[in-house]
Design an enzyme around this catalytic site. Structure first.
Site, PDB file in Angstrom:
ATOM      1  CE  LYS A 122       4.962   0.600   7.029  1.00 56.21           C
ATOM      2  NZ  LYS A 122       5.544   0.379   8.487  1.00 56.21           N
ATOM      3  NE  ARG A 131     -12.533  -3.167   2.765  1.00 54.35           N
ATOM      4  CZ  ARG A 131     -11.655  -3.893   3.743  1.00 54.35           C
ATOM      5  NH1 ARG A 131     -12.251  -4.336   4.752  1.00 54.35           N
ATOM      6  NH2 ARG A 131     -10.524  -4.376   3.056  1.00 54.35           N
ATOM      7  CE  LYS A 157      -3.835  -2.576   2.192  1.00 59.24           C
ATOM      8  NZ  LYS A 157      -2.993  -3.765   2.110  1.00 59.24           N
TER       9      LYS A 157
END
Length: 331
Positions: free
Chosen positions: A142, A253, A130
């Site tokens: 991250k 989502r 991600k």
């Protein structure tokens, strides 16, 4: 490699941390193996499995990567740091953005400074798919963390500290992942699917630990390691787990991608391919001398490593084999 060494695993009570400790104890005889986390109950539970009487090298430290002073105390005399602490669930990070930033970014900065000042030899930080072309806050934090660890090699001065990053995809059966969720929902006769086209990379927990140990041994500092992994479609995953269930499409989502990208096209000019993995070299030119070209080749122009175009896709039967040894799912 780890015999007679002092190692600390940050986020040590998580799924990765527990498998890492199990693997290290079975293969090496470290002088100290410190399990660092902020959850005293998880440490208590883990100490029932890895107790200090049977494993006198083990230490349990309560602490948070947000706490700079605690990291300095914990890193005293440490040779190797494995950083697996994160606020990692996408919806949680979206709803609590400042908390994700404090842990994933400021925590990374604290680790880097403590490691350099305490004379740690190597730091390996766990990242995520991600972080490549991020579209959610977790991925963005991250990516920032990855950049901090790579750039941290610039600040070591005359010290020997080296820092690298490992980036991989979904871990089979990890807490909060789709496989345990599907296994629980199977009894209801219907599985919720976000999108029928969705694909994902997969790696087992043991493979993840083995790859981190490989990277810890072979890192020179500044590189980002990516293992070669198989992909699956979400539909095939559902068929493998619960072929009798109907599928309910519920939509993607917030912050979720249709396909995972591990090496974006924009980073491919710095990527080298090996038989079982890739590395992405840092963009700082003076690092170039560190990287040996033996056994590797540059990736083609326009290369992208993503779960949709990946040539290694698991069949339904192979998926079943992959998840066959997972522990039972509890309510």
């Amino acid at each position: 490699m780890l015999n007679d060494k002092n190692i600390i695993i940050l986020g040590g009570t998580g799924s990765f941390g527990q498998k890492f400790v199990e693997t290290v104890l079975s293969r090496y005889t470290p002088r100290r193996l410190i399990i660092f986390s902020r959850d005293e109950y998880k440490q208590y539970k883990m100490s029932q499995r890895f107790n200090t009487s049977a494993h006198p090298c083990i230490r349990y430290f309560i602490g948070d990567v947000r706490d700079r002073d605690r990291l300095y105390r914990s890193f005293d005399g440490i040779d190797y740091v494995v950083h697996a602490a994160a606020l990692k669930h996408v919806p949680v990070a979206e709803y609590n953005p400042e908390e994700a930033i404090k842990t994933n970014i400021f925590g990374a900065s604290n680790i880097i400074n403590a490691a350099i000042d305490c004379g740690v030899k190597k730091v390996i930080a766990l990242s995520t798919d991600k972080a490549a072309n991020p579209i959610n806050l977790y991925g963005a934090t991250k990516l920032c963390s990855d950049k901090l660890f790579v750039a941290g090699n610039n600040y070591v001065g005359k010290k020997d500290t080296r820092m690298s990053v490992v980036r991989y995809g979904n871990v089979v059966g990890s807490s909060g992942s789709v496989i345990p969720f599907f296994l629980k929902k199977r009894a209801e006769g219907r599985l919720p699917i976000t999108d029928l086209r969705m694909t994902r990379f997969w790696i087992t927990l043991q493979q993840g630990v083995d790859f981190v140990l490989f990277c810890l041994e072979n890192m020179v500092g500044g590189e980002l390691f990516v293992p070669k992994m198989p992909s699956t479609s979400i539909v095939d995953l559902a068929k493998a787990i619960a072929p009798e269930c109907a599928l309910d499409v519920i939509g993607i989502r917030p912050g979720e991608k249709l396909h995972e990208v591990i090496i974006p096209t924009d980073e491919s000019h710095n990527a080298l391919e090996y038989d079982n993995h890739f590395i992405i070299k840092p963009t700082f030119n003076f690092f170039e001398r560190r990287f040996c070209a033996n056994g590797c080749r540059p990736v083609p122009d326009g290369f992208q490593y993503d779960s949709q175009s990946n040539s290694w896709h698991l069949s339904v039967e192979e998926i079943r084999e992959m998840i066959a040894n997972l522990p039972p799912v509890t309510a």
